[in-house]
Design an enzyme around this catalytic site. Structure first.
Site, short mmCIF file in Angstrom:
data_model
loop_
_atom_site.label_atom_id
_atom_site.label_comp_id
_atom_site.label_asym_id
_atom_site.label_seq_id
_atom_site.Cartn_x
_atom_site.Cartn_y
_atom_site.Cartn_z
N LEU A 111 20.50 -6.46 80.65
CA LEU A 111 21.06 -7.76 80.27
C LEU A 111 20.89 -8.02 78.78
O LEU A 111 20.08 -7.35 78.11
CB LEU A 111 20.37 -8.85 81.10
CG LEU A 111 20.64 -8.72 82.62
CD1 LEU A 111 19.62 -9.50 83.44
CD2 LEU A 111 22.05 -9.18 82.93
N LYS A 118 9.75 -0.06 71.64
CA LYS A 118 11.17 -0.16 71.25
C LYS A 118 11.32 -0.93 69.92
O LYS A 118 12.01 -0.48 69.01
CB LYS A 118 11.94 -0.86 72.37
CG LYS A 118 13.31 -1.38 72.02
CD LYS A 118 14.36 -0.31 72.03
CE LYS A 118 15.68 -0.85 71.50
NZ LYS A 118 16.71 0.16 71.42
#
Ligand code: NAD
Length: 303
Positions: free
Chosen positions: A65, A168
């Site tokens: 998402l 990340k």
């Protein structure tokens, strides 16, 4: 093979869900966009009418998402619905705090959850060659790993919940700063009279070497073929780099970390996006840094 719910079938999720279906899983797909849902159906997934319908009977739930608020909303609806044996895998890039919070929501219902953001863009999502950085307990990682392997080439356990998102954003903060520094070096080299190809030949085998230099060179006609050779179209959108840099700045503030290079890269990508360039590849920032006078050695001129 398992029944897998996949929620969020956009640029990345569409290819990832298709790879799970290709691997033989029974993929129940849901997206708010009817077009995305239709593409997933063509790719071998079974479209569901809602996120709740998709997760019924699922052994794994994968979400891909846009941001933390979407993940939190979807998790809020599904955690009460899925069986206690279901593994929840969120592959979206979101802030560390939300990643930890949604995992806690899952634990409260006795569910295992991992954050598993990806490195690699749309092409890697389609090809099944993503790298996953996974945050979660050892047993949750072991349960998520087979599904992630069906969508990627590397699955790395980063640590507890939130560690995947931490890896990340630290990686992408490094990449953003490194790209800006690589662009600057090419622009200064040119001002000092160095040919860009000659500078590449030297720096790519010297201590200034980096991924931004040798795999993703921002100068057209230099190094391997990159978005620079396509007028900075495709590739990794500057808007997504900016999103990741903002997440890194938010995390740094929360952790009390000093990140001057990351902060400067964030400012520069803010300015680049404000010029209306958010949709172009992030290496295109070289044009802004060079006052919109790009280094020009087009591959065709050279060859
Ligand atoms: P996207 O906007 O193309 O896809 C997101 C999808 O989620 C859309 O189809 C949207 O309709 C759907 N969606 C939103 N809310 C929903 C809800 N409540 N229920 C169901 N579906 C919903 O985005 P993307 O490029 O696929 O990126 C997804 C994630 O991957 C982001 O977090 C992004 O930062 C990350 N990411 C993207 C790239 C890239 O190159 N695009 C690379 C690495 C990571």
């Amino acid at each position: 093979m398992a029944r897998v719910a996949f929620i969020g079938l956009g640029n990345m999720g569409g290819g990832m869900a298709a790879n799970l279906a290709r691997a033989g899983h029974d993929v129940r797909a849901f997206d708010l966009s009817p077009e995305a849902l239709a593409r997933a159906e063509q790719a071998g997934c079974l479209p569901a009418d809602s996120a709740q319908a998709a997760v019924d009977g699922a052994e794994a739930v994968v979400t891909m998402l846009p941001a933390g608020a979407h993940v939190e909303a979807v998790y809020g609806n599904l955690v009460g619905r899925v069986a206690p044996t279901t593994i929840l895998i969120d592959c979206s890039t979101i802030d560390v705090a939300t990643a930890k919070r949604v995992a806690e929501t899952a634990w409260a219902k006795g569910l295992a959850a991992v954050d598993a953001p990806v490195s690699g863009g749309i092409a890697a999502a389609n090809a099944g060659t993503l790298t996953f950085m996974v945050g979660g307990a050892d047993d949750a990682f072991a349960r998520a790993e087979p599904y992630l392997s069906d969508m990627g080439k590397a699955v790395i356990h980063a640590g507890g919940n939130g560690a995947g998102q931490a890896a990340k954003i630290c990686n992408n903060m490094l990449l953003g700063a490194e790209m800006v520094a690589t662009c600057e070096a090419f622009l200064l080299a040119e001002k000092l009279g160095l040919d860009p190809q000659r500078f590449y030949d030297i720096a790519s085998v010297s201590s200034g070497q980096s991924w931004s230099m040798t795999s993703y060179c921002p100068v057209p006609g230099v190094g391997p073929e990159t978005p620079a050779d396509r007028d900075y179209q495709g590739g990794f959108a500057a808007a997504l780099m900016l999103k990741d840099l903002r997440l890194a700045m938010e995390a740094a503030r929360g952790a009390g970390a000093t990140v001057p290079m990351g902060a400067r890269a964030a400012e520069l990508y803010e300015a680049y996006a404000a010029e209306g360039q958010g949709g172009t590849d992030f290496s295109g920032i070289i044009r802004m840094l060079g006052a919109n006078r790009p280094l020009t050695r087009s591959r065709t001129e050279e060859e």
